[in-house]
Design a protein around this motif. Structure first.
Motif, PDB file in Angstrom:
ATOM      1  N   UNK A   1      -9.157  58.756  12.398  1.00  0.00           N
ATOM      2  CA  UNK A   1     -10.455  59.169  12.919  1.00  0.00           C
ATOM      3  C   UNK A   1     -11.575  58.253  12.463  1.00  0.00           C
ATOM      4  N   UNK A   2     -11.528  57.852  11.182  1.00  0.00           N
ATOM      5  CA  UNK A   2     -12.652  57.087  10.658  1.00  0.00           C
ATOM      6  C   UNK A   2     -12.278  56.418   9.354  1.00  0.00           C
ATOM      7  N   UNK A   3     -13.100  55.488   8.968  1.00  0.00           N
ATOM      8  CA  UNK A   3     -12.985  54.842   7.661  1.00  0.00           C
ATOM      9  C   UNK A   3     -14.384  54.786   7.070  1.00  0.00           C
ATOM     10  N   UNK A   4     -14.482  55.040   5.791  1.00  0.00           N
ATOM     11  CA  UNK A   4     -15.747  54.970   5.075  1.00  0.00           C
ATOM     12  C   UNK A   4     -15.653  53.785   4.122  1.00  0.00           C
ATOM     13  N   UNK A   5     -16.638  52.880   4.196  1.00  0.00           N
ATOM     14  CA  UNK A   5     -16.669  51.696   3.348  1.00  0.00           C
ATOM     15  C   UNK A   5     -17.933  51.725   2.507  1.00  0.00           C
ATOM     16  N   UNK A   6     -17.774  51.606   1.202  1.00  0.00           N
ATOM     17  CA  UNK A   6     -18.895  51.512   0.275  1.00  0.00           C
ATOM     18  C   UNK A   6     -18.857  50.136  -0.361  1.00  0.00           C
ATOM     19  N   UNK A   7     -20.006  49.446  -0.353  1.00  0.00           N
ATOM     20  CA  UNK A   7     -20.119  48.129  -0.966  1.00  0.00           C
ATOM     21  C   UNK A   7     -21.231  48.210  -1.997  1.00  0.00           C
ATOM     22  N   UNK A   8     -20.926  47.782  -3.226  1.00  0.00           N
ATOM     23  CA  UNK A   8     -21.942  47.837  -4.276  1.00  0.00           C
ATOM     24  C   UNK A   8     -21.787  46.646  -5.211  1.00  0.00           C
TER      25      UNK A   8
ATOM     26  N   UNK B   1     -20.829  38.424 -15.357  1.00  0.00           N
ATOM     27  CA  UNK B   1     -20.716  37.925 -13.984  1.00  0.00           C
ATOM     28  C   UNK B   1     -20.862  39.090 -13.015  1.00  0.00           C
ATOM     29  N   UNK B   2     -21.543  38.828 -11.924  1.00  0.00           N
ATOM     30  CA  UNK B   2     -21.724  39.845 -10.884  1.00  0.00           C
ATOM     31  C   UNK B   2     -20.559  39.786  -9.909  1.00  0.00           C
ATOM     32  N   UNK B   3     -20.169  40.955  -9.442  1.00  0.00           N
ATOM     33  CA  UNK B   3     -19.137  41.079  -8.410  1.00  0.00           C
ATOM     34  C   UNK B   3     -19.621  42.043  -7.344  1.00  0.00           C
ATOM     35  N   UNK B   4     -18.999  41.970  -6.195  1.00  0.00           N
ATOM     36  CA  UNK B   4     -19.177  42.990  -5.171  1.00  0.00           C
ATOM     37  C   UNK B   4     -17.912  43.836  -5.163  1.00  0.00           C
ATOM     38  N   UNK B   5     -18.094  45.133  -5.257  1.00  0.00           N
ATOM     39  CA  UNK B   5     -16.977  46.078  -5.226  1.00  0.00           C
ATOM     40  C   UNK B   5     -16.971  46.757  -3.865  1.00  0.00           C
ATOM     41  N   UNK B   6     -15.839  46.724  -3.190  1.00  0.00           N
ATOM     42  CA  UNK B   6     -15.689  47.310  -1.864  1.00  0.00           C
ATOM     43  C   UNK B   6     -14.639  48.418  -1.942  1.00  0.00           C
TER      44      UNK B   6
ATOM     45  N   UNK C   1      -7.656  64.529   6.703  1.00  0.00           N
ATOM     46  CA  UNK C   1      -6.887  64.108   5.521  1.00  0.00           C
ATOM     47  C   UNK C   1      -7.193  62.659   5.167  1.00  0.00           C
ATOM     48  N   UNK C   2      -7.404  62.362   3.884  1.00  0.00           N
ATOM     49  CA  UNK C   2      -7.493  60.954   3.495  1.00  0.00           C
ATOM     50  C   UNK C   2      -6.095  60.334   3.557  1.00  0.00           C
ATOM     51  N   UNK C   3      -5.987  59.179   4.205  1.00  0.00           N
ATOM     52  CA  UNK C   3      -4.696  58.508   4.367  1.00  0.00           C
ATOM     53  C   UNK C   3      -4.510  57.352   3.405  1.00  0.00           C
ATOM     54  N   UNK C   4      -5.610  56.696   3.101  1.00  0.00           N
ATOM     55  CA  UNK C   4      -5.508  55.440   2.359  1.00  0.00           C
ATOM     56  C   UNK C   4      -6.825  55.194   1.651  1.00  0.00           C
ATOM     57  N   UNK C   5      -6.739  54.738   0.413  1.00  0.00           N
ATOM     58  CA  UNK C   5      -7.941  54.351  -0.325  1.00  0.00           C
ATOM     59  C   UNK C   5      -7.669  53.032  -1.000  1.00  0.00           C
ATOM     60  N   UNK C   6      -8.606  52.122  -0.879  1.00  0.00           N
ATOM     61  CA  UNK C   6      -8.449  50.834  -1.538  1.00  0.00           C
ATOM     62  C   UNK C   6      -9.759  50.442  -2.205  1.00  0.00           C
ATOM     63  N   UNK C   7      -9.649  49.721  -3.272  1.00  0.00           N
ATOM     64  CA  UNK C   7     -10.811  49.220  -3.983  1.00  0.00           C
ATOM     65  C   UNK C   7     -10.552  47.752  -4.284  1.00  0.00           C
ATOM     66  N   UNK C   8     -11.478  46.897  -3.861  1.00  0.00           N
ATOM     67  CA  UNK C   8     -11.344  45.457  -4.077  1.00  0.00           C
ATOM     68  C   UNK C   8     -12.621  44.940  -4.713  1.00  0.00           C
ATOM     69  N   UNK C   9     -12.504  43.849  -5.450  1.00  0.00           N
ATOM     70  CA  UNK C   9     -13.690  43.194  -5.998  1.00  0.00           C
ATOM     71  C   UNK C   9     -13.696  41.742  -5.546  1.00  0.00           C
TER      72      UNK C   9
ATOM     73  N   UNK D   1     -19.401  37.114  -5.436  1.00  0.00           N
ATOM     74  CA  UNK D   1     -20.376  37.140  -4.333  1.00  0.00           C
ATOM     75  C   UNK D   1     -20.290  35.949  -3.387  1.00  0.00           C
ATOM     76  N   UNK D   2     -19.985  34.771  -3.919  1.00  0.00           N
ATOM     77  CA  UNK D   2     -19.930  33.590  -3.050  1.00  0.00           C
ATOM     78  C   UNK D   2     -18.700  33.594  -2.137  1.00  0.00           C
ATOM     79  N   UNK D   3     -17.751  34.485  -2.394  1.00  0.00           N
ATOM     80  CA  UNK D   3     -16.529  34.552  -1.581  1.00  0.00           C
ATOM     81  C   UNK D   3     -16.550  35.724  -0.610  1.00  0.00           C
ATOM     82  N   UNK D   4     -17.688  36.407  -0.499  1.00  0.00           N
ATOM     83  CA  UNK D   4     -17.747  37.620   0.312  1.00  0.00           C
ATOM     84  C   UNK D   4     -18.809  37.482   1.387  1.00  0.00           C
ATOM     85  N   UNK D   5     -18.457  37.900   2.579  1.00  0.00           N
ATOM     86  CA  UNK D   5     -19.407  37.935   3.691  1.00  0.00           C
ATOM     87  C   UNK D   5     -19.186  39.233   4.447  1.00  0.00           C
ATOM     88  N   UNK D   6     -20.267  39.868   4.841  1.00  0.00           N
ATOM     89  CA  UNK D   6     -20.160  41.124   5.564  1.00  0.00           C
ATOM     90  C   UNK D   6     -21.123  41.078   6.731  1.00  0.00           C
ATOM     91  N   UNK D   7     -20.646  41.392   7.904  1.00  0.00           N
ATOM     92  CA  UNK D   7     -21.469  41.342   9.105  1.00  0.00           C
ATOM     93  C   UNK D   7     -21.395  42.672   9.817  1.00  0.00           C
TER      94      UNK D   7
END
Length: 86
Positions: free
Chosen positions: A24-31, A49-54, A64-72, A75-81
């Motif tokens: 149905x949906x996916x929720x993405x949090x970036x901080x 060092x600063x990181x972006x956590x997704x 029902x939650x099906x899948x949860x992932x957390x990645x770091x 910043x110079x290796x991350x792009x979000x559009x």
């Protein structure tokens, strides 16, 4: 699931086509966050060092939650559009 299936399709398609689970949906949090000593070691960073956590949680049509992932990411290796259409 086979390695070939995992390599050839995205996760949401695999849930729907191989497991007959409607997504149905996916929720993405970036901080922004500070890298732990383990992150610094693995990513070759110097503390502090600063990181972006997704964090992403995928939900089935019944809620029902099906899948949860957390990645770091460094910043110079991350792009979000985001493209919003009306």
């Amino acid at each position: 699931l086979t390695r070939e299936a995992l390599a050839s399709a995205d996760l949401l398609t695999l849930y729907e086509e191989h497991k007959s689970i409607r997504v149905a949906r996916a929720v993405v949090d970036i901080r922004a966050t500070l890298a732990s000593s383990e992150h610094c070691r693995l990513l070759g960073l110097t503390a502090p060092a600063a990181l972006l956590q997704v964090e992403r949680t995928v939900y089935a049509i019944d809620g029902r939650p099906l899948h949860r992932e957390c990645s770091v990411y460094a910043p110079e290796a991350f792009s979000y559009r985001i493209e919003l259409n009306r």
